[in-house]
Design a protein around this motif. Structure first.
Motif, PDB file in Angstrom:
ATOM      1  N   VAL A 151      10.650   6.402  -0.933  1.00  0.00           N
ATOM      2  CA  VAL A 151       9.232   6.764  -0.957  1.00  0.00           C
ATOM      3  C   VAL A 151       8.587   6.358   0.356  1.00  0.00           C
ATOM      4  O   VAL A 151       8.850   5.280   0.894  1.00  0.00           O
ATOM      5  CB  VAL A 151       8.501   6.115  -2.155  1.00  0.00           C
ATOM      6  N   SER A 152       7.742   7.243   0.886  1.00  0.00           N
ATOM      7  CA  SER A 152       6.984   6.995   2.105  1.00  0.00           C
ATOM      8  C   SER A 152       5.503   6.975   1.751  1.00  0.00           C
ATOM      9  O   SER A 152       4.970   7.967   1.231  1.00  0.00           O
ATOM     10  CB  SER A 152       7.280   8.091   3.127  1.00  0.00           C
ATOM     11  N   ILE A 153       4.849   5.861   2.039  1.00  0.00           N
ATOM     12  CA  ILE A 153       3.444   5.644   1.675  1.00  0.00           C
ATOM     13  C   ILE A 153       2.631   5.679   2.961  1.00  0.00           C
ATOM     14  O   ILE A 153       2.689   4.749   3.773  1.00  0.00           O
ATOM     15  CB  ILE A 153       3.272   4.289   0.949  1.00  0.00           C
ATOM     16  N   GLY A 154       1.879   6.759   3.152  1.00  0.00           N
ATOM     17  CA  GLY A 154       1.170   6.966   4.404  1.00  0.00           C
ATOM     18  C   GLY A 154      -0.323   6.707   4.286  1.00  0.00           C
ATOM     19  O   GLY A 154      -1.022   7.421   3.561  1.00  0.00           O
ATOM     20  N   ALA A 155      -0.816   5.682   4.974  1.00  0.00           N
ATOM     21  CA  ALA A 155      -2.244   5.443   5.214  1.00  0.00           C
ATOM     22  C   ALA A 155      -3.148   5.601   3.991  1.00  0.00           C
ATOM     23  O   ALA A 155      -4.141   6.336   4.044  1.00  0.00           O
ATOM     24  CB  ALA A 155      -2.723   6.370   6.329  1.00  0.00           C
ATOM     25  N   PRO A 156      -2.852   4.941   2.877  1.00  0.00           N
ATOM     26  CA  PRO A 156      -3.761   5.057   1.728  1.00  0.00           C
ATOM     27  C   PRO A 156      -5.077   4.333   1.998  1.00  0.00           C
ATOM     28  O   PRO A 156      -5.084   3.230   2.542  1.00  0.00           O
ATOM     29  CB  PRO A 156      -2.978   4.367   0.601  1.00  0.00           C
ATOM     30  N   GLY A 157      -6.173   4.954   1.607  1.00  0.00           N
ATOM     31  CA  GLY A 157      -7.476   4.322   1.795  1.00  0.00           C
ATOM     32  C   GLY A 157      -7.777   3.262   0.765  1.00  0.00           C
ATOM     33  O   GLY A 157      -8.575   2.353   1.006  1.00  0.00           O
ATOM     34  N   ARG A 158      -7.130   3.385  -0.394  1.00  0.00           N
ATOM     35  CA  ARG A 158      -7.298   2.413  -1.479  1.00  0.00           C
ATOM     36  C   ARG A 158      -5.938   2.089  -2.041  1.00  0.00           C
ATOM     37  O   ARG A 158      -5.136   2.985  -2.273  1.00  0.00           O
ATOM     38  CB  ARG A 158      -8.206   2.986  -2.574  1.00  0.00           C
ATOM     39  N   ILE A 159      -5.690   0.815  -2.262  1.00  0.00           N
ATOM     40  CA  ILE A 159      -4.379   0.406  -2.737  1.00  0.00           C
ATOM     41  C   ILE A 159      -4.492  -0.238  -4.112  1.00  0.00           C
ATOM     42  O   ILE A 159      -5.536  -0.751  -4.503  1.00  0.00           O
ATOM     43  CB  ILE A 159      -3.697  -0.577  -1.762  1.00  0.00           C
ATOM     44  N   THR A 160      -3.381  -0.182  -4.834  1.00  0.00           N
ATOM     45  CA  THR A 160      -3.233  -0.911  -6.091  1.00  0.00           C
ATOM     46  C   THR A 160      -2.260  -2.039  -5.834  1.00  0.00           C
ATOM     47  O   THR A 160      -1.076  -1.805  -5.564  1.00  0.00           O
ATOM     48  CB  THR A 160      -2.703   0.007  -7.202  1.00  0.00           C
ATOM     49  N   GLN A 161      -2.766  -3.255  -5.881  1.00  0.00           N
ATOM     50  CA  GLN A 161      -1.917  -4.402  -5.607  1.00  0.00           C
ATOM     51  C   GLN A 161      -1.008  -4.713  -6.792  1.00  0.00           C
ATOM     52  O   GLN A 161      -1.348  -4.450  -7.949  1.00  0.00           O
ATOM     53  CB  GLN A 161      -2.776  -5.623  -5.277  1.00  0.00           C
ATOM     54  N   LEU A 162       0.138  -5.271  -6.478  1.00  0.00           N
ATOM     55  CA  LEU A 162       1.046  -5.736  -7.538  1.00  0.00           C
ATOM     56  C   LEU A 162       0.522  -7.071  -8.054  1.00  0.00           C
ATOM     57  O   LEU A 162       1.086  -8.129  -7.790  1.00  0.00           O
ATOM     58  CB  LEU A 162       2.462  -5.868  -6.988  1.00  0.00           C
ATOM     59  N   ASP A 163      -0.562  -6.999  -8.794  1.00  0.00           N
ATOM     60  CA  ASP A 163      -1.276  -8.195  -9.242  1.00  0.00           C
ATOM     61  C   ASP A 163      -1.758  -7.946 -10.668  1.00  0.00           C
ATOM     62  O   ASP A 163      -2.667  -7.138 -10.897  1.00  0.00           O
ATOM     63  CB  ASP A 163      -2.457  -8.472  -8.306  1.00  0.00           C
ATOM     64  N   PRO A 192      14.180   2.384  -1.477  1.00  0.00           N
ATOM     65  CA  PRO A 192      13.819   2.275  -0.060  1.00  0.00           C
ATOM     66  C   PRO A 192      12.366   2.709   0.138  1.00  0.00           C
ATOM     67  O   PRO A 192      11.952   3.763  -0.355  1.00  0.00           O
ATOM     68  CB  PRO A 192      14.783   3.250   0.629  1.00  0.00           C
ATOM     69  N   ILE A 193      11.587   1.893   0.869  1.00  0.00           N
ATOM     70  CA  ILE A 193      10.151   2.118   0.993  1.00  0.00           C
ATOM     71  C   ILE A 193       9.734   2.094   2.456  1.00  0.00           C
ATOM     72  O   ILE A 193      10.060   1.158   3.194  1.00  0.00           O
ATOM     73  CB  ILE A 193       9.362   1.037   0.218  1.00  0.00           C
ATOM     74  N   LEU A 194       9.009   3.132   2.859  1.00  0.00           N
ATOM     75  CA  LEU A 194       8.364   3.173   4.171  1.00  0.00           C
ATOM     76  C   LEU A 194       6.858   3.092   3.962  1.00  0.00           C
ATOM     77  O   LEU A 194       6.300   3.789   3.116  1.00  0.00           O
ATOM     78  CB  LEU A 194       8.707   4.486   4.889  1.00  0.00           C
ATOM     79  N   MET A 195       6.193   2.232   4.742  1.00  0.00           N
ATOM     80  CA  MET A 195       4.741   2.241   4.840  1.00  0.00           C
ATOM     81  C   MET A 195       4.407   2.623   6.274  1.00  0.00           C
ATOM     82  O   MET A 195       4.912   2.006   7.218  1.00  0.00           O
ATOM     83  CB  MET A 195       4.156   0.877   4.490  1.00  0.00           C
ATOM     84  N   VAL A 196       3.571   3.655   6.442  1.00  0.00           N
ATOM     85  CA  VAL A 196       3.343   4.204   7.767  1.00  0.00           C
ATOM     86  C   VAL A 196       1.869   4.542   7.956  1.00  0.00           C
ATOM     87  O   VAL A 196       1.213   5.094   7.073  1.00  0.00           O
ATOM     88  CB  VAL A 196       4.251   5.446   8.006  1.00  0.00           C
TER      89      VAL A 196
END
Length: 290
Positions: A151-163, A192-196
């Motif tokens: 998964v590739s996660i590109g520039a999200p304006g709002r995130i959901t934390q693992l909390d 496999p995770i990409l944050m970009v």
């Protein structure tokens, strides 16, 4: 001279850049594909390109056509229109559920539909999303890590934390109650995770908007810019033992097409590993003993 084709018109439009099809799961939703003309494999990898707020699904599909030809993958670009039920709504799919529509299930249903028409692997797939699509991508990851080969996660304006002390969608406190699935950290660690994000992606007018439909108090605590918020998500993942590849793309602002070279490189590496795993082991002929 009029050219006569031996194949039906529908077969012609089934390869290359397809039209946008209505989903049989929910005909308010749709998708288009890129299918290589010379697709050779019997279970081709499937790459899902999830649009953002602008709904430019076919554009993202087009940007990945050359990659699809080179790597023998089928590209699926969902189209989740704005304005369903509420004509002013722009954000429906980003938070997985909206007015009774489960967008994660809608995507999985599209994949099932595609697998009935094309020789794709329906069990696991690759997913990229940018901006609003990046919001969808990481929330989909929480619910369906078993379906993702990367998964590739590109520039999200709002995130959901693992909390699990924060309510959805700031965190995952009531995830299982809402969606019937709990966070499976062991499965997340296998994806496999990409944050970009671009290193000039610093404008805040769209993501700092208290009182609008896509705001919850507490968003501001995750960072001022998309870069800071994605770094917060990275820290969350690393703290849970989830490996992340983080790419800060030089000279790029909030432009989804300009971060795609990093995305292509990420998926190319995964596809190379996949092909090596599935490559038949050569058999050495037995020699006749004298």
């Amino acid at each position: 001279m009029i050219e006569h084709r031996s194949e039906p018109t529908s077969a012609h439009f089934a390869r290359g850049k397809t039209p946008i099809f209505a989903s049989q799961y929910d005909q308010r939703l749709g998708y288009c594909l890129y299918v290589p003309e010379n697709l050779r494999t019997e279970r081709a990898p499937l790459l899902v390109m999830q649009h953002g707020t602008e709904r430019n699904a076919s554009l993202y599909r087009d940007h990945m056509a050359g990659f699809a030809d080179e790597h023998q993958v089928v590209v699926l670009a969902p189209l989740f229109p704005a304005g369903i039920i509420d004509p002013e709504d722009l954000h429906n799919f980003k938070f997985i559920e909206y007015q009774g529509i489960r967008y994660d299930r809608a995507l999985l249903a599209m994949i099932d539909e595609v697998s009935r028409r094309y020789p794709v692997d329906p069990d696991v797939f690759y997913l990229h999303g940018f901006s609003g699509g990046g919001q969808f991508a990481h929330r989909f990851l929480y619910l369906h890590p078993d379906r993702l080969a990367g998964v590739s996660i590109g520039a999200p304006g709002r995130i959901t934390q693992l909390d699990d002390s924060l309510p959805w969608w700031l965190g995952t406190k009531d995830l299982e109650q809402r969606f019937g699935r709990a966070v499976d950290l062991e499965s997340l660690r296998r994806v496999p995770i990409l944050m970009v994000v671009g290193d000039n992606d610093v404008e805040t007018w769209e993501i700092d908007n208290p009182g609008e439909a896509n705001w919850m108090d507490g968003v501001e605590n995750t960072g001022r810019t998309r870069i800071e918020r994605l770094r917060t998500l990275e820290r969350d993942f690393l703290a849970q033992g989830i490996d992340v590849r983080f790419e800060l793309v030089p000279g790029v602002a909030h432009r989804g097409s300009l971060i795609l070279p990093a995305v292509r490189d990420f998926f190319a590496g995964l596809l190379q590993s996949r092909s090596e795993i599935h490559r038949p082991t050569p058999v050495t002929p037995l020699r006749h003993q004298e």
